[in-house]
Motif scaffolding. Sequence first.
Motif, PDB file in Angstrom:
ATOM      1  N   ILE A 275      40.146  35.640  36.657  1.00  0.00           N
ATOM      2  CA  ILE A 275      39.943  34.529  37.590  1.00  0.00           C
ATOM      3  C   ILE A 275      41.256  33.773  37.748  1.00  0.00           C
ATOM      4  CG2 ILE A 275      38.697  32.367  37.977  1.00  0.00           C
ATOM      5  CD1 ILE A 275      36.996  34.918  38.269  1.00  0.00           C
ATOM      6  N   ASN A 284      45.179  38.901  39.871  1.00  0.00           N
ATOM      7  CA  ASN A 284      43.864  38.343  40.191  1.00  0.00           C
ATOM      8  C   ASN A 284      43.802  37.810  41.621  1.00  0.00           C
ATOM      9  OD1 ASN A 284      43.220  38.846  37.490  1.00  0.00           O
ATOM     10  ND2 ASN A 284      43.844  36.794  36.854  1.00  0.00           N
ATOM     11  N   ASP A 287      40.627  32.396  44.133  1.00  0.00           N
ATOM     12  CA  ASP A 287      39.256  32.026  43.819  1.00  0.00           C
ATOM     13  C   ASP A 287      38.335  32.093  45.037  1.00  0.00           C
ATOM     14  OD1 ASP A 287      40.243  31.615  41.313  1.00  0.00           O
ATOM     15  OD2 ASP A 287      39.854  29.450  41.237  1.00  0.00           O
ATOM     16  N   MET A 290      37.153  35.623  45.596  1.00  0.00           N
ATOM     17  CA  MET A 290      36.139  35.983  44.595  1.00  0.00           C
ATOM     18  C   MET A 290      34.777  35.406  44.983  1.00  0.00           C
ATOM     19  SD  MET A 290      37.460  37.933  42.286  1.00  0.00           S
ATOM     20  CE  MET A 290      38.696  38.222  41.008  1.00  0.00           C
ATOM     21  N   GLN A 291      34.769  34.177  45.477  1.00  0.00           N
ATOM     22  CA  GLN A 291      33.503  33.565  45.900  1.00  0.00           C
ATOM     23  C   GLN A 291      32.903  34.313  47.092  1.00  0.00           C
ATOM     24  OE1 GLN A 291      35.130  29.560  46.375  1.00  0.00           O
ATOM     25  NE2 GLN A 291      33.897  28.840  44.632  1.00  0.00           N
ATOM     26  N   ILE A 300      32.011  40.245  39.642  1.00  0.00           N
ATOM     27  CA  ILE A 300      33.398  40.142  39.199  1.00  0.00           C
ATOM     28  C   ILE A 300      33.413  40.509  37.718  1.00  0.00           C
ATOM     29  CG2 ILE A 300      35.411  38.654  39.079  1.00  0.00           C
ATOM     30  CD1 ILE A 300      34.077  39.021  41.932  1.00  0.00           C
ATOM     31  N   ILE A 302      35.205  40.908  34.230  1.00  0.00           N
ATOM     32  CA  ILE A 302      36.337  40.299  33.545  1.00  0.00           C
ATOM     33  C   ILE A 302      36.936  41.265  32.533  1.00  0.00           C
ATOM     34  CG2 ILE A 302      37.085  38.383  32.089  1.00  0.00           C
ATOM     35  CD1 ILE A 302      36.287  37.620  34.982  1.00  0.00           C
ATOM     36  N   SER A 320      37.481  32.920  30.001  1.00  0.00           N
ATOM     37  CA  SER A 320      37.604  33.491  31.348  1.00  0.00           C
ATOM     38  C   SER A 320      36.239  33.848  31.915  1.00  0.00           C
ATOM     39  CB  SER A 320      38.514  34.725  31.311  1.00  0.00           C
ATOM     40  OG  SER A 320      39.874  34.351  31.232  1.00  0.00           O
ATOM     41  N   ALA A 324      34.598  32.261  35.255  1.00  0.00           N
ATOM     42  CA  ALA A 324      34.023  33.063  36.335  1.00  0.00           C
ATOM     43  C   ALA A 324      32.607  32.596  36.665  1.00  0.00           C
ATOM     44  CB  ALA A 324      34.021  34.535  35.938  1.00  0.00           C
ATOM     45  N   LEU A 327      32.792  29.527  38.641  1.00  0.00           N
ATOM     46  CA  LEU A 327      33.321  29.734  39.990  1.00  0.00           C
ATOM     47  C   LEU A 327      32.329  30.421  40.915  1.00  0.00           C
ATOM     48  CD1 LEU A 327      35.838  29.614  41.908  1.00  0.00           C
ATOM     49  CD2 LEU A 327      36.377  31.926  41.087  1.00  0.00           C
ATOM     50  N   VAL A 333      28.879  37.842  37.424  1.00  0.00           N
ATOM     51  CA  VAL A 333      29.947  38.072  36.449  1.00  0.00           C
ATOM     52  C   VAL A 333      29.531  39.205  35.522  1.00  0.00           C
ATOM     53  CG1 VAL A 333      31.445  37.046  34.698  1.00  0.00           C
ATOM     54  CG2 VAL A 333      30.519  35.624  36.558  1.00  0.00           C
TER      55      VAL A 333
END
Length: 387
Positions: A275, A284, A287, A290-291, A300, A302, A320, A324, A327, A333
């Motif tokens: 993230i 990475n 953000d 990723m959303q 996502i 990790i 992390s 995630a 976020l 995740v």
Amino acid sequence: MKRFFKAFAVLILIAIAAFFYFAPSYVAAERNAVRPHAPYPISDQAQALHDSLIIGDWHADALLWDRNLLKRSDIGHVDIPRLLEGNVAIQMFTAVTKSPAGQNIHENSADATDNITLLAIGQLWPPRTWNSLLERALYQAEKLHHFAEKSEHLRVIETQSDLEQLLADRAAGQNVIGGLLGIEGAHPLEGDIANLAKLTDAGHRMIALQHFFDNALGGSLHGENNAGLTDFGRKVVTQVEQRNLILDLAHSSPQVARDVLAITDMPIVVSHTGIFGACPSERNYDDALMQDIAAKGGVIAIGYWRTAVCDDSPAGIARSIQAAIDLVGENHVSLGSDFDGSVTTSLDTSELAAITQALVDIGTPETQIRKVMGENMLRVLRARLPN
């Protein structure tokens, strides 16, 4: 003089034999190290929780290396005994087929010398793999099937029914692991969409579009520009969706990711990453992207190495994971170790309880731990694996 030449010839033969015998093992050990550490303390509470979890990992490159995965090794990160020790239920084995010399996260040329060619020759892979990326992916699939045939613990998962049978058998007390196959970058298609059928027939179920360089499908996160999907790339994405395969955006350029999101609603995986807000690394995505991936039902995953999470201790990995969750939400995740992917880590797969302990320590609720450790992966597999 004849004696000299004979002695010289013998030395040459010894040197060649030593290269084939020692060099690949040395490279594998150096490239996939576990940082020395004392045993991680695991409380009875955390161990009991860990033992009750369904654990799934979206990314390990163990098939690339010349190791018998049926035997416990002190080299690398993943083998069947260590997966059993770590209580892993599902492991995605990803086939690496090309890696540019001087590989880095900033910029790589597709024309750079390929490291995997020398590795394939040095490990005495079949000659058909020496000049064909497709054959390298097929050969790594053959390796996993061979291990499954020889193991009472490993099964290759190709369909929803395979997955459900594995879960039922584990619930009944059987000590079994499901291995899935994926490709790290779709360059093994070699520019021909017909080769997708060959890969799926071999058992590959997850298709990553790029690796460390731009290819015929579009730009890499580590390529020479932020190129988007090509027409061929769009054809591949469409075929992945129609064939009920899983699409992986790990290593794809941000523009490729946006182009994919614009043409499909299937849940997408970023199989090994971090993230940016928690670890501002070029490895990475930002953000907001990723959303957007999570908003379409994606996950996502990790990773466990420093470039992805900055602090690769179990505590750092847990932070992390929590970042995630904060976020993109607890349903999006997963775990994506990148074990055996030419990374140094602070643990191998037998030590995953240390991550469970670290999540407990920072107050992550049990329901979220269960989702991250495997339930979110199951959701995507159930949505995407063929019937």
